[in-house]
Scaffold this motif. Structure first.
Motif, PDB file in Angstrom:
ATOM      1  N   THR A 296      27.367 -96.875 -64.499  1.00 39.51           N
ATOM      2  CA  THR A 296      26.898 -97.912 -65.422  1.00 39.51           C
ATOM      3  C   THR A 296      25.685 -98.675 -64.883  1.00 39.51           C
ATOM      4  OG1 THR A 296      28.254 -99.717 -64.508  1.00 39.51           O
ATOM      5  CG2 THR A 296      29.301 -98.252 -66.115  1.00 39.51           C
ATOM      6  N   VAL A 297      25.302 -98.398 -63.639  1.00 36.83           N
ATOM      7  CA  VAL A 297      24.212 -99.140 -63.013  1.00 36.83           C
ATOM      8  C   VAL A 297      22.880 -98.752 -63.637  1.00 36.83           C
ATOM      9  CG1 VAL A 297      22.938 -99.439 -60.840  1.00 36.83           C
ATOM     10  CG2 VAL A 297      25.439 -99.470 -60.844  1.00 36.83           C
ATOM     11  N   ARG A 298      22.107 -99.748 -64.019  1.00 33.68           N
ATOM     12  CA  ARG A 298      20.826 -99.522 -64.697  1.00 33.68           C
ATOM     13  C   ARG A 298      19.696 -99.601 -63.665  1.00 33.68           C
ATOM     14  NH1 ARG A 298      22.396-104.285 -68.748  1.00 33.68           N
ATOM     15  NH2 ARG A 298      22.998-105.020 -66.666  1.00 33.68           N
ATOM     16  N   MET A 299      19.056 -98.468 -63.443  1.00 41.84           N
ATOM     17  CA  MET A 299      17.924 -98.411 -62.511  1.00 41.84           C
ATOM     18  C   MET A 299      16.636 -98.426 -63.317  1.00 41.84           C
ATOM     19  SD  MET A 299      17.287 -95.753 -59.364  1.00 41.84           S
ATOM     20  CE  MET A 299      17.076 -94.304 -60.402  1.00 41.84           C
ATOM     21  N   GLY A 300      15.686 -99.276 -62.901  1.00 44.71           N
ATOM     22  CA  GLY A 300      14.437 -99.333 -63.657  1.00 44.71           C
ATOM     23  C   GLY A 300      13.487-100.378 -63.129  1.00 44.71           C
ATOM     24  N   ASP A 301      12.665-100.902 -64.017  1.00 43.58           N
ATOM     25  CA  ASP A 301      11.613-101.857 -63.683  1.00 43.58           C
ATOM     26  C   ASP A 301      12.235-103.098 -63.022  1.00 43.58           C
ATOM     27  OD1 ASP A 301       9.528-103.647 -63.551  1.00 43.58           O
ATOM     28  OD2 ASP A 301       9.161-103.713 -65.713  1.00 43.58           O
ATOM     29  N   PRO A 302      11.882-103.410 -61.783  1.00 45.60           N
ATOM     30  CA  PRO A 302      12.475-104.575 -61.115  1.00 45.60           C
ATOM     31  C   PRO A 302      12.191-105.896 -61.827  1.00 45.60           C
ATOM     32  CG  PRO A 302      11.368-103.160 -59.521  1.00 45.60           C
ATOM     33  CD  PRO A 302      10.987-102.659 -60.880  1.00 45.60           C
ATOM     34  N   ALA A 303      11.095-105.968 -62.578  1.00 50.42           N
ATOM     35  CA  ALA A 303      10.744-107.207 -63.268  1.00 50.42           C
ATOM     36  C   ALA A 303      11.557-107.426 -64.538  1.00 50.42           C
ATOM     37  CB  ALA A 303       9.252-107.215 -63.603  1.00 50.42           C
ATOM     38  N   ASP A 304      12.300-106.416 -64.978  1.00 50.69           N
ATOM     39  CA  ASP A 304      13.121-106.509 -66.190  1.00 50.69           C
ATOM     40  C   ASP A 304      14.461-107.143 -65.826  1.00 50.69           C
ATOM     41  OD1 ASP A 304      14.677-106.160 -68.439  1.00 50.69           O
ATOM     42  OD2 ASP A 304      14.119-104.061 -68.747  1.00 50.69           O
ATOM     43  N   PRO A 305      14.832-108.261 -66.436  1.00 50.44           N
ATOM     44  CA  PRO A 305      16.111-108.906 -66.113  1.00 50.44           C
ATOM     45  C   PRO A 305      17.331-108.019 -66.361  1.00 50.44           C
ATOM     46  CG  PRO A 305      14.704-110.407 -67.343  1.00 50.44           C
ATOM     47  CD  PRO A 305      14.040-109.065 -67.393  1.00 50.44           C
ATOM     48  N   ALA A 306      17.169-106.969 -67.156  1.00 50.44           N
ATOM     49  CA  ALA A 306      18.298-106.072 -67.418  1.00 50.44           C
ATOM     50  C   ALA A 306      18.506-105.056 -66.293  1.00 50.44           C
ATOM     51  CB  ALA A 306      18.076-105.334 -68.740  1.00 50.44           C
ATOM     52  N   THR A 307      17.568-104.937 -65.370  1.00 49.13           N
ATOM     53  CA  THR A 307      17.650-103.940 -64.303  1.00 49.13           C
ATOM     54  C   THR A 307      18.649-104.361 -63.229  1.00 49.13           C
ATOM     55  OG1 THR A 307      15.409-103.108 -64.637  1.00 49.13           O
ATOM     56  CG2 THR A 307      16.347-102.837 -62.439  1.00 49.13           C
ATOM     57  N   ASP A 308      19.512-103.425 -62.854  1.00 52.20           N
ATOM     58  CA  ASP A 308      20.463-103.656 -61.768  1.00 52.20           C
ATOM     59  C   ASP A 308      19.915-103.187 -60.425  1.00 52.20           C
ATOM     60  OD1 ASP A 308      22.508-104.549 -63.564  1.00 52.20           O
ATOM     61  OD2 ASP A 308      22.959-102.454 -64.043  1.00 52.20           O
ATOM     62  N   LEU A 309      19.243-102.048 -60.420  1.00 48.15           N
ATOM     63  CA  LEU A 309      18.754-101.445 -59.191  1.00 48.15           C
ATOM     64  C   LEU A 309      17.272-101.143 -59.344  1.00 48.15           C
ATOM     65  CD1 LEU A 309      19.585-100.248 -56.396  1.00 48.15           C
ATOM     66  CD2 LEU A 309      19.912 -98.054 -57.558  1.00 48.15           C
ATOM     67  N   GLY A 310      16.454-101.821 -58.543  1.00 45.56           N
ATOM     68  CA  GLY A 310      15.025-101.589 -58.591  1.00 45.56           C
ATOM     69  C   GLY A 310      14.631-100.460 -57.647  1.00 45.56           C
ATOM     70  N   SER A 311      13.417-100.529 -57.163  1.00 43.81           N
ATOM     71  CA  SER A 311      12.963 -99.510 -56.228  1.00 43.81           C
ATOM     72  C   SER A 311      13.360 -99.894 -54.809  1.00 43.81           C
ATOM     73  CB  SER A 311      11.442 -99.365 -56.304  1.00 43.81           C
ATOM     74  OG  SER A 311      10.809-100.460 -55.662  1.00 43.81           O
ATOM     75  N   LEU A 312      13.226 -98.939 -53.895  1.00 45.89           N
ATOM     76  CA  LEU A 312      13.293 -99.269 -52.481  1.00 45.89           C
ATOM     77  C   LEU A 312      11.931 -99.791 -52.056  1.00 45.89           C
ATOM     78  CD1 LEU A 312      15.462 -96.351 -51.022  1.00 45.89           C
ATOM     79  CD2 LEU A 312      16.154 -98.476 -52.153  1.00 45.89           C
ATOM     80  N   ILE A 313      11.787-100.145 -50.800  1.00 43.15           N
ATOM     81  CA  ILE A 313      10.568-100.788 -50.337  1.00 43.15           C
ATOM     82  C   ILE A 313       9.358 -99.868 -50.402  1.00 43.15           C
ATOM     83  CG2 ILE A 313      10.914-100.195 -47.906  1.00 43.15           C
ATOM     84  CD1 ILE A 313       9.521-103.522 -49.317  1.00 43.15           C
ATOM     85  N   SER A 314       9.580 -98.555 -50.401  1.00 48.11           N
ATOM     86  CA  SER A 314       8.459 -97.611 -50.441  1.00 48.11           C
ATOM     87  C   SER A 314       8.977 -96.218 -50.757  1.00 48.11           C
ATOM     88  CB  SER A 314       7.731 -97.578 -49.085  1.00 48.11           C
ATOM     89  OG  SER A 314       8.579 -97.065 -48.082  1.00 48.11           O
ATOM     90  N   ALA A 315       8.068 -95.348 -51.158  1.00 54.99           N
ATOM     91  CA  ALA A 315       8.431 -93.942 -51.357  1.00 54.99           C
ATOM     92  C   ALA A 315       8.854 -93.313 -50.030  1.00 54.99           C
ATOM     93  CB  ALA A 315       7.248 -93.182 -51.954  1.00 54.99           C
ATOM     94  N   ARG A 316       8.239 -93.752 -48.964  1.00 48.05           N
ATOM     95  CA  ARG A 316       8.616 -93.238 -47.642  1.00 48.05           C
ATOM     96  C   ARG A 316      10.062 -93.585 -47.308  1.00 48.05           C
ATOM     97  NH1 ARG A 316       5.631 -95.023 -41.964  1.00 48.05           N
ATOM     98  NH2 ARG A 316       6.980 -93.827 -40.569  1.00 48.05           N
ATOM     99  N   GLN A 317      10.468 -94.822 -47.635  1.00 48.20           N
ATOM    100  CA  GLN A 317      11.860 -95.212 -47.378  1.00 48.20           C
ATOM    101  C   GLN A 317      12.813 -94.400 -48.248  1.00 48.20           C
ATOM    102  OE1 GLN A 317      13.152 -96.932 -45.073  1.00 48.20           O
ATOM    103  NE2 GLN A 317      15.232 -97.319 -45.787  1.00 48.20           N
ATOM    104  N   ALA A 318      12.440 -94.157 -49.499  1.00 45.54           N
ATOM    105  CA  ALA A 318      13.285 -93.349 -50.377  1.00 45.54           C
ATOM    106  C   ALA A 318      13.452 -91.933 -49.818  1.00 45.54           C
ATOM    107  CB  ALA A 318      12.694 -93.309 -51.782  1.00 45.54           C
ATOM    108  N   GLN A 319      12.380 -91.380 -49.292  1.00 45.60           N
ATOM    109  CA  GLN A 319      12.473 -90.050 -48.675  1.00 45.60           C
ATOM    110  C   GLN A 319      13.351 -90.084 -47.425  1.00 45.60           C
ATOM    111  OE1 GLN A 319      11.599 -87.124 -49.664  1.00 45.60           O
ATOM    112  NE2 GLN A 319      10.263 -87.599 -51.409  1.00 45.60           N
ATOM    113  N   ARG A 320      13.258 -91.166 -46.671  1.00 44.06           N
ATOM    114  CA  ARG A 320      14.098 -91.301 -45.476  1.00 44.06           C
ATOM    115  C   ARG A 320      15.582 -91.323 -45.861  1.00 44.06           C
ATOM    116  NH1 ARG A 320      16.744 -95.335 -42.804  1.00 44.06           N
ATOM    117  NH2 ARG A 320      16.906 -95.128 -40.523  1.00 44.06           N
ATOM    118  N   VAL A 321      15.905 -92.091 -46.898  1.00 42.70           N
ATOM    119  CA  VAL A 321      17.288 -92.157 -47.371  1.00 42.70           C
ATOM    120  C   VAL A 321      17.752 -90.784 -47.834  1.00 42.70           C
ATOM    121  CG1 VAL A 321      18.795 -93.118 -49.163  1.00 42.70           C
ATOM    122  CG2 VAL A 321      17.164 -94.601 -47.962  1.00 42.70           C
TER     123      VAL A 321
END
Length: 482
Positions: A296-321
């Motif tokens: 049910t977690v909504r991932m999307g635009d961090p500036a949207d109040p409806a968003t639950d999960l925004g981005s990580l700090i960088s694409a590099r961090q996402a690749q690390r994860v």
């Protein structure tokens, strides 16, 4: 020491947009900030606690008045959901400022008294001098406040180096201090890289204490450099928080607590729930429940109040994860949810089962929205598995049994243990770890102790020139009677 690059582009990790470009500080800029702090500190240290508290209270008021500006910038530079910035980062920082404004006025020590028959002793708590602080990128505003507020409340001057990729709200906070009447030089901000500005700050001979929050490997380097002073060091380092669910736990509460604890700030939190141990009778239900809620977690635009999960700090961090997850899957773990390749800096919430206790995904800090769940049988086994880590920052236990709760609170090896919750913090209570998670405390009156020196003042109160103990130095018949 490597040379500093000239400038850095501060980017919104969710969009790649360049928000601002800043010059990066090198050793010369660090030296100037530290020397300005050294010059300004004596007058600030001589100010009354009430005068220092007034500045902190004005900062708290200004921060509340401009909360939306701070929240918007924090979200843009970090990629975290705007709800988190609005409801935790900014109000929590303002509350912390208010707390230390009050705490500065009630420093405690042992009562004055005659602990020796011929003397009166008292304890003074005095500022250390100049504090060199290094803050991380996951909670830039929050961590700046945790470091700056108690240090200033105690009468120190501070030079803080925010992470060079997220410096904007720290700079904004410094401007609030200017507006609030903090004297020039008492608080300096240097924006630079760790190997250049960070090492110059930690190694500076005019820095009396170093406060660092970040990874354990970098923390070891900071401690090594600071020890050459030698100077006092406060370290808040990595974590691998266990989430221990006993078979009598409220299953719904544990499921929701695990999702919240694992996904807060995209999992980029040293206290995040990263490894759940669930007693076998509840294991299957727990895994199914967490998978359902993650769906049910909504991932999307961090500036949207409806968003639950925004981005990580960088694409590099996402690749690390994703590297951690991929290696776990290759080693035999199974993804119940998520596990797919990242989309830029975005990474889907991931639930893993089937990993071994000695697997990398269980042992090492991932710093992303990933929860691994393992079963256990006896209470003894669950506690042993939870403690089987080099880290010791935070842990939680979930049970309706008061005796189990008491045992977990005693035996879980962590600086903070939650019972039937995971993550909440308050300004009045300390935060800090043991083992490879560091030492020293942020927040609470204990943080003021980190930033003060204890001085014992002993006053002779008899007026007798020849003391009995002098016989141990020059004999019963020696010396003058004058």
């Amino acid at each position: 020491m490597p040379e500093a690059p000239d400038a850095t582009a501060i980017q919104n990790p969710a969009t790649g947009e360049v928000i601002e470009r800043l010059e990066l500080a090198g050793p010369a800029a660090v030296d100037a900030a530290v020397l300005a702090a050294r010059k300004a500190q004596p007058d600030w240290g001589a100010a009354t606690p009430g005068e220092r508290a007034a500045v902190l209270n004005r900062v708290a008021t200004l921060l509340q008045e401009r909360a939306e500006d701070f929240a918007a910038v924090e979200t843009r530079q970090c990629g975290k959901p705007i709800r988190l910035s609005r409801e935790f980062d900014v109000p929590g920082t303002a509350d912390n400022a208010t707390f230390f404004a009050g705490a500065a006025r009630v420093l405690e020590g042992k009562a004055s008294g005659e602990y020796s028959a011929a003397h009166t002793s008292s304890i003074r708590r005095e500022p250390l001098g100049v504090i060199g602080s290094i803050a991380p990128w996951n909670y830039p505003l929050n961590m700046a406040g945790w470091k700056v507020f108690p240090a200033l409340a105690a009468g120190n001057a501070v030079v803080i180096k925010p992470a060079e990729i997220t410096p904007l709200t720290t700079v904004m906070l410094a401007r609030l201090f200017e507006e609030a009447g903090l004297p020039d030089g008492v608080l300096g901000v240097v924006v630079g890289t760790g190997p250049v500005a960070g090492e110059a700050l930690v190694s500076h001979p005019e820095v009396d204490m170093v406060s660092f929050t970040g990874s354990t490997p970098v923390g070891k380097r900071v401690a090594e450099l600071a020890a050459r002073g030698p100077r006092r060091v406060h370290l808040e380092l990595g974590g691998k928080a266990p989430f221990l669910v006993f078979d009598d736990a409220d299953l719904e509460a544990a499921v929701h607590g695990a999702v919240a604890g694992a996904l807060i700030n995209g999992g980029q939190d040293c206290t995040a729930a990263t490894r759940a141990y669930v007693q076998r009778p509840l294991y299957e239900q727990f895994v199914a429940g967490v998978a359902d809620v993650l769906g049910t977690v909504r991932m999307g635009d961090p500036a949207d109040p409806a968003t639950d999960l925004g981005s990580l700090i960088s694409a590099r961090q996402a690749q690390r994860v994703h590297g951690f997850v991929s290696r776990a899957l290759a080693a035999g773990a199974r993804a119940v949810r998520g596990g797919s390749a990242p989309d830029g800096a975005f990474y889907s919430p991931t639930l893993l089962v089937g990993a071994a206790q000695d697997a990398e995904i269980v042992r090492d800090e991932v710093f992303g929205p990933v929860l691994v769940v393992l079963p256990f049988d006896s209470d003894e086994q669950g506690l042993a598995l939870a403690n089987d880590t080099r880290f010791g920052l935070a842990a939680s236990a979930w049970t309706r049994d008061v005796f189990r709760a008491g045992r977990a609170s005693r035996e879980l090896a962590a600086g903070c243990v939650w019972i039937n919750d995971h993550i909440p913090i308050v300004s009045e209570m300390p935060h800090g770890g043991i083992k490879a998670s560091g030492y020293g405390k942020d927040m609470s009156a204990y943080a003021l102790e980190e930033y003060t020196a204890v001085k014992h003042v002993m006053t002779e109160n008899t007026g007798i020139a020849r003391k009995d103990w002098h016989r141990t130095v020059f004999g019963a018949g020696g010396g003058s009677d004058v």
